[in-house]
Design a protein around this motif. Structure first.
Motif, PDB file in Angstrom:
ATOM      1  N   GLU A 234       0.818  -1.205   0.000  1.00 13.00           N
ATOM      2  CA  GLU A 234       0.000   0.000   0.000  1.00 13.00           C
ATOM      3  C   GLU A 234       0.854   1.258   0.000  1.00 13.00           C
ATOM      4  O   GLU A 234       0.482   2.281  -0.585  1.00 13.00           O
ATOM      5  CB  GLU A 234      -0.925  -0.011   1.217  1.00 13.00           C
ATOM      6  N   GLN A 238       0.423   4.262  -2.577  1.00 16.91           N
ATOM      7  CA  GLN A 238       0.137   5.595  -2.084  1.00 16.91           C
ATOM      8  C   GLN A 238       1.170   6.602  -2.572  1.00 16.91           C
ATOM      9  O   GLN A 238       0.830   7.735  -2.936  1.00 16.91           O
ATOM     10  CB  GLN A 238       0.090   5.583  -0.559  1.00 16.91           C
ATOM     11  N   ARG A 241       0.414   7.540  -6.140  1.00 17.71           N
ATOM     12  CA  ARG A 241      -0.689   8.489  -6.250  1.00 17.71           C
ATOM     13  C   ARG A 241      -0.246   9.903  -5.897  1.00 17.71           C
ATOM     14  O   ARG A 241      -0.637  10.870  -6.558  1.00 17.71           O
ATOM     15  CB  ARG A 241      -1.838   8.054  -5.338  1.00 17.71           C
ATOM     16  N   LYS A 242       0.568  10.041  -4.863  1.00 21.64           N
ATOM     17  CA  LYS A 242       1.031  11.368  -4.470  1.00 21.64           C
ATOM     18  C   LYS A 242       1.916  11.993  -5.546  1.00 21.64           C
ATOM     19  O   LYS A 242       1.867  13.207  -5.790  1.00 21.64           O
ATOM     20  CB  LYS A 242       1.792  11.282  -3.142  1.00 21.64           C
ATOM     21  N   LEU A 692       3.981  10.944   3.751  1.00 19.04           N
ATOM     22  CA  LEU A 692       3.520   9.569   3.548  1.00 19.04           C
ATOM     23  C   LEU A 692       3.907   8.752   4.773  1.00 19.04           C
ATOM     24  O   LEU A 692       5.091   8.644   5.105  1.00 19.04           O
ATOM     25  CB  LEU A 692       4.150   8.966   2.291  1.00 19.04           C
TER      26      LEU A 692
END
Length: 934
Positions: A234, A238, A241-242, A692
């Motif tokens: 994950e 993530q 996506r950032k 993050l």
């Protein structure tokens, strides 16, 4: 003997071949499928792990009719129907053939063979018409004999022909039945036998078949950060996506140690078009860090462009010059050792035809060059006198373009591209003309055709050489492929033997061919040197057409190299000037100037770094893939205040367009960013654009990671055990995955109860030993030393475990784990210090956690108990065990409450009791105390 690759090919197709040759034996096909399924690595590695689960036992059970019916019932359908129909048809044809062969007194195959031989002889001797006439005549004669002479001749002949007819039908049907059998065997293997064997083996393993440890390939756990071993979780998704939501900026990566932050940064740097990973300094030195980062940036860019990185050595300029000169001389000498003899031999061999060409075409070429020179001179004169205005402009533009190409060399490359096709076409044409001249030479064609009357000795030589080369190639393939097994002795012997045979027959062939006078006449054609010269000249023209001028060094490369010189060297320049007059008296003056460069200070270094990185990013960044600069290990600077101070110093280099900064920070720095503005603001507000949080992995992610790293599926209970002990932290997860295999070898058992007990006890022993070391630094009195006695007793049992002390170890562990702070206060007359109390609470909570894992994993029927625990609510989920391990790092008191709810869900006791699941000592003598254990 066949080459290894042929043997491997046959082994891979052994099952279809066997099914084809035993097509009418359905029982044999079933037995072959059973043997293949039992010997499959997925099944074979489950055997011999528990008593009674052996290869022979599985084969005996699979031979029973109920298992055969269970396997075949899974494969009912069109394939089975066609196979049964083909077998029935084959049996019918075989019976008809047998009756026809038994009805004749002659040997049917001898009669048919004789008739076929006679027919082929007539066809060869007289043609098709003669064969037709012979068949008609024989048919009439046989018919007359059967009517008027003796009927048994006709009957025997008819039965022989009928037997031959059914024999041919049997061959055709046998091929069809073999094909049906192959399809049936594949279906029976995949959908019938393999699932039944797998279910049978799991049934024979008894309760909790997944608790049996299966040795796998653990190479991935030894190198978990290898590029092909990375498993995206994950955090990876993530981060992706950032990176797509913001154009450029600074993203902080925070999480507990060992959670995979460094692996995430390495993956992001590797997937970027241009990236750099730097380690933060252990001591706070922003200037030195930025200096090192600037040097690495320049070196990385130079290497990506294929340019050499400048070497700063201590050698004097003279020695460096001598070293480079010696290297060039050695290279030139090696080149000359081949070029000079080759050129001399080539000039000697082709000098005569070249001279003849020169003598023949020299005047023509000279006249052509003279006319072109005069034409060029006239054009230059006209331009000089102003008579050719357009040509003057064109020449001026060419001069400007030539000057502008001094750095990029685009104009020379344009000329090279324009002239290259002409040179290549001219070279290819010259070589083709030389070759075609051989075909058009009638004398050479006549000599070549005369070779049809070749000596007989050449045929076996050519055949032997061809077979030798072919066998050498096959033998070479059998042991040069890196994916195959190591070669056996005969493969190497075959390689050398066939090489010698091929070389010997090839040399013999050449000797026989050269000794023929016709070969010498063919080679002695006077036009051959001229043809060879044309081929050589054409080849040189083609190679010349491929030449391209070396491109000029890019400006950014020069800038990076200059920046490296400025950062890594101190440059000094001296200038001296002396003036004077020499008459009767000497008068004069002397002036000396020395200039030394000043190393860049921090502001200048920041400005240079930002400017250089901006230029590199503008060149390297692709659409949607900007440059990545990752700074790792910022959390090792010490406290959060030091990390924040480091960020405040280096934030001047952040915010470069098309550049992502990924900074690994501690969790408290990430918490400061999350609560920005509540109630005050700090450096994270202006330094970081996003953050993050790398969380510990879930049980599903841990299973995917361990499965990918072990190459095969790791049994579920072992994944749960490693996940619980590690708390989902990736570094510890990989370590426990390796320790599970180590405990298997140490315990010499394949059972989860034994392996988990060894692993948990060893981890508990090491952890309590660390706590004992910390407790030794505290102050103790006679009143407060009672707790150390139980601590020492438990550590002693854990340090030297043996079968005869299993019960005492269990009781000591329960006594230490269940005893709370209030219980210890009642047992001790004195008051413990706060630090000592905290350490004791942490050690007791960890012992409580380890006891819970022992009660869960060391007992039988784990799968059944796990289902019951999960039915009682979320506290019975296996994920709660990892959460309890994570809670131990926050507070022992909250962790103890969570562990208590887990024990209630698993129906475990909440106070010290005699554990019936403690492994009983095995009969014999204790290896430590040399005393009987029973």
């Amino acid at each position: 003997m066949l080459p290894l690759w042929v043997e491997e090919w046959l082994e891979a197709r052994r099952a279809p071949i066997e099914d084809f040759f035993t097509a009418d034996d359905a029982e044999g096909i079933y037995q072959r499928c059973v043997l293949t399924a039992v010997d499959d690595p997925k099944i074979a590695r489950l055997l011999d792990k528990r008593p009674g689960v052996t290869r022979d036992a599985v084969l005996d059970r699979m031979r029973a009719q109920r298992y055969a019916d269970a396997a075949t019932d899974r494969c009912q359908g069109a394939v089975r129907t066609r196979y049964d129909h083909a077998c029935m048809r084959l049996a019918e044809i075989r019976e008809k053939h047998r009756r026809a062969a038994a009805a004749t007194g002659w040997s049917w195959w001898k009669v048919c063979l004789a008739l076929a031989g006679a027919g082929l002889f007539i066809l060869w001797a007289g043609g098709l018409l003669a064969l037709v006439v012979a068949v008609v005549v024989v048919a009439v004669i046989v018919l007359l004999l059967s009517l008027f002479v003796d009927v048994w001749v006709w009957d025997n002949l008819r039965q022989c022909l009928l037997a031959a007819r059914w024999g041919a039908a049997w061959v055709t049907q046998r091929i069809e039945t073999g094909s049906r059998a192959v399809h049936w065997g594949e279906l029976l293997q995949e959908q019938g036998v393999e699932p039944v064997v797998a279910q049978l083996v799991r049934h024979m393993l008894g309760d909790d078949p997944d608790s049996v440890f299966i040795p796998d390939d653990y190479a991935g756990l030894r190198a978990p950060r290898a590029p092909d071993e990375i498993v995206e979780n994950e955090a990876f998704r993530q981060m992706r996506r950032k990176l797509t939501h913001i154009e450029y900026g600074t993203i902080a990566v925070c999480g507990p140690r060992g959670s995979g932050k460094t692996t995430l940064l390495e993956h992001c740097v590797a997937s970027a078009p241009f990236g750099l990973l730097a380690q933060a300094p252990a001591t706070y030195a922003p200037h030195d860090f930025l200096l090192s980062l600037s040097v690495r940036l320049c070196e990385k860019y130079l290497r990506d462009r294929g340019c050499g990185v400048p070497e700063f050595t201590r050698l004097s300029p003279l020695r460096r010059l001598l070293r480079r000169t010696g290297k060039r001389i050695r290279g030139l000498g090696r080149w000359s050792a081949f070029a000079v003899p080759a050129g001399a031999l080539l000039v000697l061999g082709l000098s005569a035809p070249v001279r003849s060409l020169y003598a023949q075409y020299a005047h023509t070429l000279a006249d052509f060059v003279q006319r072109q020179a005069e034409l060029a001179w006239n054009v230059v004169t006209q331009i000089w006198q102003g008579q050719a205005v357009v040509a003057s402009l064109l020449v001026a533009f060419v001069g400007i373009a030539w000057w502008q190409s001094r750095r990029t060399a685009w104009f020379p490359r344009l000329l090279a591209k324009a002239l290259a096709p002409a040179a290549v076409l001219l070279g290819i044409g010259l070589a083709l003309v030389s070759v075609i001249s051989v075909i058009l030479d009638q004398q050479l064609i006549t000599q070549v055709l005369s070779f049809r009357r070749t000596p007989t000795v050449l045929y076996p030589l050519v055949l032997a050489a061809s077979l030798g080369m072919l066998w050498r190639f096959l033998a070479h393939l059998s042991f040069t492929d890196g994916h195959r097994q190591p070669p056996r002795r005969w493969h190497i012997a075959a390689e050398y033997l066939t090489r010698a045979v091929a070389a010997a027959t090839g040399i013999a062939f050449l000797l026989v061919l050269v000794s023929d006078p016709r070969t010498y006449a063919l080679l002695a054609d006077p036009e051959n040197p001229l043809r060879l010269a044309g081929i050589v000249a054409g080849t040189l023209l083609v190679r010349a057409g491929r030449w391209r001028p070396r491109p000029a060094e890019p400006q950014l490369v020069t800038r990076c190299r200059d920046h490296l010189y400025r950062l890594q060297t101190t440059q000094t320049s001296s200038h001296a000037l002396t003036t004077g007059a020499s008459q009767m008296l000497s008068l004069g003056t002397s002036h000396t100037t020395s200039i030394s460069t000043v190393p860049p200070n921090f502001p200048a270094l920041v400005e240079d770094f930002r400017t250089l990185l901006a230029h590199i990013a503008a060149e390297k960044a692709a659409p949607g893939k900007p440059v990545v600069i990752a700074i790792d290990e910022v959390d090792r600077l010490g406290s959060a205040s030091q990390a924040l101070a480091f960020l405040s110093e280096i934030k001047a280099i952040l915010g470069v367009p098309h550049v992502y900064y990924l900074i690994s920070v501690a969790e408290d720095v990430g918490a400061a960013f999350v609560r920005r503005g509540l109630p005050h603001r700090d450096v994270t507000d202006s330094s970081l654009d996003d953050i993050l949080h790398v969380q510990p992995s879930t049980l599903t992610e841990s299973r995917a990671i361990l499965t990918a790293h072990t190459g095969k599926t790791l049994a579920g209970p072992y994944v749960t055990l490693a996940h619980a002990l590690s708390g989902g932290v990736l570094r510890d997860l990989v370590r426990y995955g390796l320790q599970i295999k180590e405990m298997r070898e140490k315990s010499q058992s394949y059972e989860l109860a034994v392996i988990s007990r060894h692993l948990i006890m060893e981890e508990l022993s090491e952890t309590l030993a660390g706590f004992r070391t910390l407790l030794s630094n505290q102050r103790w009195t006679d009143d407060t030393g009672g707790i150390l006695s139980s601590f020492r007793t438990l550590c002693g049992y854990l340090r030297t475990p043996c079968p005869c002390t299993e019960g005492a170890l269990q009781r000591a562990l329960e006594d230490f784990a269940f005893r709370t702070d209030d219980d210890r206060s009642r047992l001790n007359d004195g008051e413990l210090a706060d630090d000592a109390r905290q350490l004791i609470d942490e050690a007791s909570a960890y012992a409580y956690f380890s006891l819970t894992l022992l009660d869960i994993f060391s007992a039988e029927r784990l799968a059944h108990r796990a289902q019951q625990a999960a039915a009682r609510g979320s506290d019975g989920d296996a994920e709660r065990l990892a959460e309890a391990r994570q809670e131990l790092g926050i507070s022992p008191h909250s962790a103890r409450r969570l562990i208590k709810t887990i024990r209630i869900a698993w129906s475990l006791p909440l106070q010290p009791v005699t554990d019936p699941n403690v492994p009983q000592p095995r009969p014999g003598n204790c290896p430590l105390h040399s005393a009987p254990t029973s």
